[in-house]
Every structure is written in C-alpha cells, then in structure tokens.
Design an enzyme around this catalytic site. Structure first.
Site, short mmCIF file in Angstrom:
data_model
loop_
_atom_site.label_atom_id
_atom_site.label_comp_id
_atom_site.label_asym_id
_atom_site.label_seq_id
_atom_site.Cartn_x
_atom_site.Cartn_y
_atom_site.Cartn_z
N ASP A 26 0.84 -1.20 0.00
CA ASP A 26 0.00 0.00 0.00
C ASP A 26 0.88 1.26 0.00
OD1 ASP A 26 -2.31 1.52 0.05
OD2 ASP A 26 -3.15 0.57 1.83
N CYS A 250 -3.49 5.69 -2.16
CA CYS A 250 -4.05 4.81 -3.18
C CYS A 250 -4.00 5.57 -4.50
CB CYS A 250 -5.47 4.39 -2.85
SG CYS A 250 -6.19 3.37 -4.16
P1 HMG Z 1 -9.16 -3.98 -17.20
O1 HMG Z 1 -8.52 -2.97 -18.06
O2 HMG Z 1 -10.65 -3.99 -17.09
O3 HMG Z 1 -8.61 -5.42 -17.55
O4 HMG Z 1 -8.54 -3.80 -15.73
P2 HMG Z 1 -9.21 -6.56 -18.45
O5 HMG Z 1 -9.71 -7.65 -17.55
O6 HMG Z 1 -10.15 -5.98 -19.48
O7 HMG Z 1 -7.90 -7.06 -19.22
C1 HMG Z 1 -7.21 -6.17 -20.11
C2 HMG Z 1 -5.78 -6.67 -20.31
O8 HMG Z 1 -5.09 -6.63 -19.07
C3 HMG Z 1 -5.69 -8.10 -20.81
O9 HMG Z 1 -4.54 -8.14 -21.67
C4 HMG Z 1 -5.38 -8.88 -19.56
O10 HMG Z 1 -4.65 -10.09 -19.79
C5 HMG Z 1 -4.50 -7.90 -18.80
P3 HMG Z 1 -4.71 -8.28 -23.26
O11 HMG Z 1 -5.49 -9.55 -23.42
O12 HMG Z 1 -5.50 -7.06 -23.62
O13 HMG Z 1 -3.31 -8.27 -23.72
N1 HMG Z 1 -4.60 -8.17 -17.36
C6 HMG Z 1 -3.56 -8.40 -16.54
N2 HMG Z 1 -2.23 -8.43 -16.74
C7 HMG Z 1 -1.46 -8.71 -15.67
N3 HMG Z 1 -1.96 -8.97 -14.45
C8 HMG Z 1 -3.27 -8.94 -14.20
C9 HMG Z 1 -4.12 -8.64 -15.28
N4 HMG Z 1 -5.46 -8.53 -15.38
C10 HMG Z 1 -5.74 -8.25 -16.65
N5 HMG Z 1 -3.74 -9.21 -12.99
C11 HMG Z 1 -7.92 -4.77 -13.63
C12 HMG Z 1 -9.02 -4.59 -14.66
C13 HMG Z 1 -8.54 -5.38 -12.39
C14 HMG Z 1 -6.85 -5.71 -14.19
C15 HMG Z 1 -7.28 -3.38 -13.33
O14 HMG Z 1 -8.31 -2.51 -13.00
C16 HMG Z 1 -6.28 -3.39 -12.23
O15 HMG Z 1 -5.21 -4.00 -12.35
N6 HMG Z 1 -6.58 -2.71 -11.08
C17 HMG Z 1 -5.72 -2.69 -9.94
C18 HMG Z 1 -5.83 -1.37 -9.20
C19 HMG Z 1 -5.00 -1.42 -7.93
O16 HMG Z 1 -4.12 -2.25 -7.77
N7 HMG Z 1 -5.30 -0.49 -6.99
C20 HMG Z 1 -4.61 -0.39 -5.77
C21 HMG Z 1 -4.92 -1.51 -4.81
S1 HMG Z 1 -6.45 -1.30 -3.95
C22 HMG Z 1 -6.07 -0.32 -2.58
O17 HMG Z 1 -5.01 0.23 -2.51
C23 HMG Z 1 -7.06 -0.22 -1.46
C24 HMG Z 1 -6.67 -1.04 -0.23
O18 HMG Z 1 -5.41 -0.62 0.29
C25 HMG Z 1 -7.75 -0.91 0.86
C26 HMG Z 1 -8.14 0.55 1.17
O19 HMG Z 1 -7.27 1.35 1.54
O20 HMG Z 1 -9.33 0.83 1.00
C27 HMG Z 1 -6.53 -2.54 -0.56
MG MG Z 2 -5.13 1.08 1.62
#
Ligand code: HMG
Ligand code: MG
Length: 310
Positions: A26, A250
């Site tokens: 984080d 974030c």
């Molecule tokens: P999307 O663009 O909708 O992805 O993103 P998709 O499912 O349409 O896939 C598009 C392309 O991405 C595809 O490739 C997939 O293979 C690839 P293509 O076929 O076009 O070549 N792909 C990936 N590649 C590598 N690893 C993966 C992956 N998934 C798809 N895992 C997605 C949807 C969920 C992937 C995107 O929105 C994302 O990665 N989001 C992550 C955001 C994030 O990490 N935010 C921070 C963490 S949350 C947080 O901090 C809060 C927390 O601390 C609690 C709090 O404080 O509240 C936990």
């Molecule tokens: Mg957090």
C-alpha cells in the site's frame, strides 16, 4: 527520550494483536518513482527481522494500472524462505495465476463499497467486481491458500461522500460468503471517526459476520487512524493493518494519504501492554532507512520522535 512508553494495560482490550504490515504494497504503490526491486526486498527483510509476522509484499495487478509494483515477478522470488506470511493482492484469475506460479501462499482480493471507486480502481461495477473475484477465491481455497477480502471506501468516498453502512455490510457479507477467511475494512481516504467505526462493527455483528474474521485498515488523512483503531480494539478486533513509517495512499483515490503508521500503532499497543512481537527500535530504524531511500522524512510522529537527534 525513553524509546518506549510506560506500560499501563487496559483489561477491556485484547491481550495480543496481529499487525498486518502493508508498507511494501500500500505504501510503495503510491510512490511517484519506482523503488528498485532490491530495495523493496531489503525493506521486507528488515520488516520481518523487526518482528512483523505478516508483510503484504506486492500486487499482481495490471502493470499499467500500478507501474510501481510491475516488478512483482522479480521481487517475490527474492523473498523465498523468509519466515513470515507474505500475502499479495490479486484482482482476477490472471493475477492469481501469476501469484500461484511463484508459490504465493496468501492472496487478497479487493472490493469496493461504492460504485465510483469500483469503477476507478477495477474498471467494474461493485457486482461485476464481486463476480470477477468469485473464481479467484474458489481456486485459491482449492489450492490451499489463505484469502483476504479487502473492502474499500467503508466510511466515505471522494466522489460519493458518505457511504451508507448497509451498503458496506452488503459487500462485506458477499466477500465473507464467497469464502474469504479475513475481511479488512478499509477507510481508504481516512475520514472515519470512532463512533462510525463502532457503528459499522455493530452492524456487522448483527449481520452475522464474526469479529474474529475482521481486520481494520485505516488511512490517516485526518489524523484519526489511531483513535479509530482503539475503537475497533474495544470491539474485539485483533488484526490491524498498518504501514511502516506511515507510507502510502491509493493511486486511484487522490485524497488518500498514508496508512496508520506501524510505529504509532506499536507505541500505543506497547503502552497498553498488548503483545505484537514487534521490536519498535528495529522497526523505526527500518523506516528511517526507507525514508533515506525515498529521499524524504517519514510522516510518522513516532518515527520522528524516536529518531530525533539533539
Ligand atoms: P481492465 O482494463 O478492465 O482489464 O482492468 P481486463 O480484464 O479488461 O484485461 C485487459 C488486459 O489486461 C488483458 O490483456 C489482460 O490479460 C490484462 P490483453 O489480453 O489485452 O493483452 N490483465 C492483466 N495483466 C497482468 N496482471 C493482471 C491482469 N489482469 C488483466 N492481474 C484490472 C481490470 C482489475 C486488471 C485493473 O483494473 C487493475 O489491475 N486494477 C488494480 C488497481 C489497484 O491495484 N489499486 C490499488 C490496490 S487497492 C487499494 O489500494 C485499497 C486497499 O489498500 C484498501 C483501502 O485502503 O481501502 C486494498
Ligand atoms: Mg489502503
């Protein structure tokens, strides 16, 4: 400067708390420049040596969405053999496959209580995101992994404002019913206050989600994280998320600042005689070292006080 608070226990509080350290994930996911992989590995090793039993290591998310953690494949093998729990974030089956290929034993999915953040963070509606997580949770459990379910925006949302408690309870229950072992209630933008925390925990009791499965995850934007943690401890929560040195934020919630600093938490828990297994001096030294790597001082009040030189 004493280095440790005087211990005065409060019998109404738990005897032991497990700290779920989130700094390497984080914290570092929000850095403007990517931290070298070797520095991240050293950070995690030092956190483990300071007595943290759970260190969230990285995320197997899309590298374009969080470029700061795009080195997950390089980092994770460097941690092999560390005697601590090393959970990683996985948003979907692609992420789970990547984590399983490297031998991860614990994963976390991350849902949102609000539609706006589900869209910003996961490119999905709340329910579409839950549908994305379901096969991840099922397959992870089949593979013998522990699964955590995060829930963001439990107390307020930068686009939607106040978040109705019922909405939070619904999504928490959905994650619990899906099979997540642990549910971490996130105050992503740090707006919660203790009465609000108490209200949510009471409603979750009423909805049949046992407090033993809950963790709290407070960001410290308004300086409320420690008071909110104390409210959660009074309610029986024994797992608390925190970030060494108060790193964090974030990337998809601009008003989020760092998490509750682990040192500030340990100072309070040490003072209350609550066991954590953490060596505060070693932890502080780690955050001072990390602050040098990042080129700016830690925002943690405890780190500043303990590292202050006359
Ligand atoms: P999307 O663009 O909708 O992805 O993103 P998709 O499912 O349409 O896939 C598009 C392309 O991405 C595809 O490739 C997939 O293979 C690839 P293509 O076929 O076009 O070549 N792909 C990936 N590649 C590598 N690893 C993966 C992956 N998934 C798809 N895992 C997605 C949807 C969920 C992937 C995107 O929105 C994302 O990665 N989001 C992550 C955001 C994030 O990490 N935010 C921070 C963490 S949350 C947080 O901090 C809060 C927390 O601390 C609690 C709090 O404080 O509240 C936990
Ligand atoms: Mg957090």
């Amino acid at each position: 400067m004493t280095g440790l608070p005087m211990t005065v226990p409060d019998p109404a509080l738990p005897a032991r708390v497990r700290i779920h350290e989130v700094g390497p994930r984080d914290g570092l996911q929000n850095e403007k420049t990517a931290v070298p992989t070797a520095v991240k590995a050293e950070f995690i090793r030092r956190l483990a040596a300071a007595g943290l039993s759970t260190v969230e290591a990285t995320s197997f998310v899309h590298p374009k969405w969080v470029p700061q953690l795009a080195d997950a494949e390089e980092l994770f093998p460097l941690l092999h053999g560390l005697p601590v729990r090393l959970p990683v974030l996985v948003p979907n089956e692609r992420g789970l496959d990547r984590a399983l290929a490297l031998g991860a034993r614990e994963v976390a999915v991350f849902a949102s209580a609000t539609e706006s953040f589900a869209r910003a963070n996961l490119n999905r509606t709340v329910d579409e995101a839950l549908a994305m997580f379901e096969p991840v949770v099922i397959r992870a459990i089949e593979a013998g992994l522990k699964v955590r379910g995060y829930l963001s925006m439990c107390f307020g949302d930068p686009w939607e404002g106040a978040v109705p408690v019922g909405q939070v309870v619904r999504v928490t229950k959905a994650l619990a019913d899906m099979g997540c072992d642990e549910l971490s209630l996130g105050d992503t933008i740090g707006v919660a206050t203790p009465g609000h925390v108490q209200r949510l925990l009471t409603e979750l009791d009423g909805a049949g989600v046992p407090v033993s499965r809950l963790a709290v995850h407070f960001h410290d934007t308004y300086g409320q994280a420690l008071s909110n943690t104390l409210a959660a401890l009074r309610h029986g929560v024994t797992t608390v998320d925190a970030s060494a040195g108060g790193l964090g934020g974030c990337p998809y919630a601009k008003s989020a600042t760092g998490n509750l600093a682990t040192e500030d938490l340990v100072w309070m828990l040490d003072g209350l005689g609550i066991e954590t297994g953490v060596d505060l001096a070693a932890l502080t030294a780690t955050s001072v070292w990390m602050a040098e790597q990042l080129g700016r001082p830690s925002p943690s009040r405890t780190v500043r006080a303990l590292s202050h030189k006359e």
